[in-house]
Design an enzyme around this catalytic site. Structure first.
Site, short mmCIF file in Angstrom:
data_model
loop_
_atom_site.label_atom_id
_atom_site.label_comp_id
_atom_site.label_asym_id
_atom_site.label_seq_id
_atom_site.Cartn_x
_atom_site.Cartn_y
_atom_site.Cartn_z
CD GLU A 17 -2.78 0.97 2.38
OE1 GLU A 17 -3.70 -0.03 2.42
OE2 GLU A 17 -3.14 1.99 3.17
CB THR A 48 -4.24 5.71 0.81
OG1 THR A 48 -3.13 6.88 0.80
CG2 THR A 48 -3.60 4.29 1.71
CG HIS A 80 -7.23 2.67 -1.03
ND1 HIS A 80 -6.88 2.59 0.36
CD2 HIS A 80 -6.37 1.62 -1.46
CE1 HIS A 80 -6.01 1.76 0.39
NE2 HIS A 80 -5.64 1.05 -0.65
NE ARG A 110 -17.82 4.91 7.75
CZ ARG A 110 -17.94 4.71 9.18
NH1 ARG A 110 -19.05 4.62 9.53
NH2 ARG A 110 -16.79 5.17 9.92
CG ASP A 112 -11.81 7.06 9.61
OD1 ASP A 112 -12.52 6.19 9.93
OD2 ASP A 112 -10.42 7.09 9.87
CE LYS A 166 -16.66 -4.30 4.21
NZ LYS A 166 -15.92 -2.93 4.71
CD GLN A 177 -6.94 -0.71 10.71
OE1 GLN A 177 -6.04 -0.18 9.92
NE2 GLN A 177 -7.99 0.19 10.86
CD GLN A 213 5.00 3.44 11.45
OE1 GLN A 213 6.30 3.37 11.87
NE2 GLN A 213 4.61 2.57 10.48
P1 FAD Z 1 -17.82 0.24 6.47
O1 FAD Z 1 -17.57 -1.05 5.71
O2 FAD Z 1 -19.15 1.05 6.05
O3 FAD Z 1 -17.91 -0.04 7.97
C1 FAD Z 1 -17.89 0.94 8.94
C2 FAD Z 1 -18.97 0.68 10.32
O4 FAD Z 1 -20.01 0.52 9.91
C3 FAD Z 1 -18.61 -0.70 10.91
O5 FAD Z 1 -18.61 -0.52 12.12
C4 FAD Z 1 -19.71 -1.40 10.28
O6 FAD Z 1 -19.76 -2.76 11.20
C5 FAD Z 1 -20.88 -0.71 10.15
N1 FAD Z 1 -21.52 -1.32 9.03
C6 FAD Z 1 -21.18 -1.53 7.75
N2 FAD Z 1 -22.22 -1.66 6.92
C7 FAD Z 1 -23.22 -1.87 7.87
C8 FAD Z 1 -24.55 -1.93 7.27
N3 FAD Z 1 -25.17 -2.41 6.09
N4 FAD Z 1 -25.26 -1.79 8.34
C9 FAD Z 1 -25.06 -1.32 9.72
N5 FAD Z 1 -23.80 -1.17 9.86
C10 FAD Z 1 -23.01 -1.41 8.99
N6 FAD Z 1 -9.63 5.63 5.08
C11 FAD Z 1 -9.40 6.63 4.45
O7 FAD Z 1 -9.98 7.76 4.33
N7 FAD Z 1 -8.56 6.35 3.00
C12 FAD Z 1 -8.04 5.40 2.88
O8 FAD Z 1 -7.52 5.02 1.76
C13 FAD Z 1 -8.33 3.97 3.46
N8 FAD Z 1 -7.59 2.88 3.24
C14 FAD Z 1 -8.00 1.97 4.02
C15 FAD Z 1 -7.48 0.46 3.77
C16 FAD Z 1 -7.63 -0.66 4.64
C17 FAD Z 1 -7.25 -1.98 4.15
C18 FAD Z 1 -8.43 -0.42 5.93
C19 FAD Z 1 -8.70 -1.54 6.69
C20 FAD Z 1 -8.95 0.93 6.26
C21 FAD Z 1 -8.41 2.17 5.22
N9 FAD Z 1 -9.12 3.18 5.56
C22 FAD Z 1 -9.01 4.20 4.62
C23 FAD Z 1 -10.18 3.45 6.84
C24 FAD Z 1 -11.46 3.12 6.79
O9 FAD Z 1 -12.14 4.45 5.87
C25 FAD Z 1 -12.10 3.41 8.11
O10 FAD Z 1 -11.84 2.47 8.96
C26 FAD Z 1 -13.53 3.63 8.27
O11 FAD Z 1 -13.93 4.05 9.65
C27 FAD Z 1 -14.48 2.46 7.83
O12 FAD Z 1 -14.63 2.31 6.23
P2 FAD Z 1 -14.99 0.69 6.07
O13 FAD Z 1 -14.98 0.84 4.63
O14 FAD Z 1 -14.73 -0.31 6.77
O15 FAD Z 1 -16.65 1.17 6.37
#
Ligand code: FAD
Length: 288
Positions: A17, A48, A80, A110, A112, A166, A177, A213
Site C-alpha cells: 500500500e 490510499t 482506494h 466508507r 472516517d 459488504k 486493518q 508512527q
Molecule cells: P464500513 O464497511 O461501512 O463499516 C463502518 C462501520 O459501519 C462498521 O462499524 C460496520 O460494522 C458498520 N456497518 C457496515 N455496513 C453496515 C450496514 N450495512 N449496516 C449497519 N452497519 C454497517 N480511510 C481513508 O480515508 N482512506 C483510505 O485510503 C483508507 N484505506 C484503508 C485501507 C484498509 C485496508 C483499511 C482496513 C482501512 C482503510 N481506511 C481508509 C479506513 C476506513 O475508511 C475506516 O476504517 C472507516 O472508519 C470504515 O471504513 P469501511 O469501509 O470499513 O466502512
C-alpha cells in the site's frame, strides 16, 4: 487483471500500500518510490485516498498515482475510494476517470466520518458504495475488514454480520486493518468462514519504523499491542535505526507465521519506504 483472480493461483498474494502526494503537490513526487517498489514485482499496489470530500476521495493524486503504477510500472493497481463525503455523481466521475486510465480494481471504503464536514447522503456504508460501483462498471471491488472489530462496531459479531453484507453487495477480496498479534487474526478468520464469507482475506502488516508512527496508528485504529511488541518499542524507542530494524524483523516473523498458517495474502503497509519493503520482501519472497 482483477485482483480476485490472483488468489486462484495457489500462492500467497503479496501487495503493497502506498499513499499519494498531498492534494496540490505534483503527483510525480512519488514516482521514484513507485519505480523501486515495482521492481519487487508485487502482485498489486494499492493507493490510499483522503476522506475529506470529492476532490480528495479518489482525487487527482490517487488517480494519477494508480495510473502510473498500472501504465508505466506494469504492476496491477488498486485505487482506494471513500464515499463518506461523496455524492453518486462524484463517484460516477471518479469511476469514469479510473476506466479511462485502465485501473480496474477499487478498494471501496466508507472513510472516517469527520464531524466538521457535513456528510452527503448518497452512501451510508461501504456496502452502498460497493453496490453502486458494481452497477456502474466492470470493476473488481475489494473491501476493508477488522480482525479486532471496527472501532464503531458494538462487538465483533455485529461487525462480522455487516462485513457479510459488504461481501454480498459485491466485494470479492478483503484486506485487513493492520495488526501486531496474529492470534486474533486466526480467530477472526474462523468466524469469517463460519458466517459464510469465502472471499480471500489479505492480512495487513505494518513494519514499525518509529514510535510516533505506532502511537498515531494505534490511536486511529485501536490495534492491540502484544507484550513482546511493546517491549521492543520500549527498548529501542530512542534509537530510530534499531527500532526500524527490529520492526522489520518483527513484521517478517509475523509474515512467516501467517504464510505457514495458509494466509491468502499479505498486504504490506510500507509507508512509502522502498527500504522497508525491500527488506521484508527480500526475506519472504521465496516463501510466497
Ligand atoms: P464500513 O464497511 O461501512 O463499516 C463502518 C462501520 O459501519 C462498521 O462499524 C460496520 O460494522 C458498520 N456497518 C457496515 N455496513 C453496515 C450496514 N450495512 N449496516 C449497519 N452497519 C454497517 N480511510 C481513508 O480515508 N482512506 C483510505 O485510503 C483508507 N484505506 C484503508 C485501507 C484498509 C485496508 C483499511 C482496513 C482501512 C482503510 N481506511 C481508509 C479506513 C476506513 O475508511 C475506516 O476504517 C472507516 O472508519 C470504515 O471504513 P469501511 O469501509 O470499513 O466502512
Amino acid at each position: 487483471m482483477k485482483v480476485s483472480r490472483m488468489f486462484d493461483k495457489g500462492k500467497t498474494v503479496f501487495s503493497i500500500e502506498v499513499f499519494p502526494p498531498k492534494k496540490g503537490a505534483p503527483p510525480e513526487g512519488v514516482f521514484p518510490t513507485l519505480e523501486r517498489l515495482s521492481d519487487l514485482r508485487p502482485d498489486f499496489i494499492s493507493v490510499t485516498c483522503g476522506a475529506g470530500g470529492s476532490e480528495s476521495a479518489g482525487g487527482d493524486n490517487t488517480l494519477e498515482t494508480a495510473s502510473f503504477i498500472k501504465n508505466k510500472c506494469g504492476v496491477e493497481a488498486m485505487a482506494h475510494l471513500t464515499c463518506v463525503n461523496s455524492s453518486k455523481a462524484d463517484v460516477g466521475r471518479i469511476l469514469g476517470a479510473l476506466r479511462e486510465r485502465g485501473v480496474e480494481n477499487i478498494l471501496a471504503l466508507r472513510g472516517d466520518v469527520n464531524p466538521d464536514i457535513p456528510r452527503k447522503n448518497d452512501f451510508t456504508h461501504a456496502s452502498d458504495l460497493t453496490e453502486f460501483i458494481k452497477a456502474n462498471g466492470d470493476f473488481g471491488v475489494s473491501g476493508a475488514c477488522y480482525p479486532e472489530g471496527h472501532v464503531e462496531a458494538g462487538n465483533l459479531n455485529s461487525d462480522l454480520k455487516n462485513l457479510k453484507k459488504k461481501v454480498d453487495a459485491g466485494v470479492s477480496v478483503l484486506i485487513t486493518q493492520l495488526f501486531f498479534d496474529n492470534s486474533p487474526f486466526y480467530s477472526f478468520m474462523e468466524k469469517v468462514r463460519l458466517i459464510g464469507i469465502d472471499a480471500p482475506v489479505s492480512a495487513g502488516i505494518m513494519p514499525v519504523t518509529s514510535k510516533k508512527q505506532i502511537e498515531r496508528m494505534v490511536a486511529m485504529c485501536g490495534a492491540s499491542l502484544p507484550p513482546k511488541f511493546a517491549k521492543m518499542i520500549a527498548r529501542y524507542e530512542n534509537n530510530p535505526e534499531a527500532l526500524r530494524d527490529a520492526g522489520i524483523v518483527y513484521a517478517g516473523e509475523q509474515i512467516v507465521d501467517l504464510i505457514s498458517n495458509g494466509v491468502d495474502g499479505i498486504h504490506l503497509y510500507a509507508m512509502n519506504s522502498p527500504y522497508v519493503a525491500e527488506k521484508i520482501f527480500g526475506s519472504v519472497s521465496k516463501l510466497l
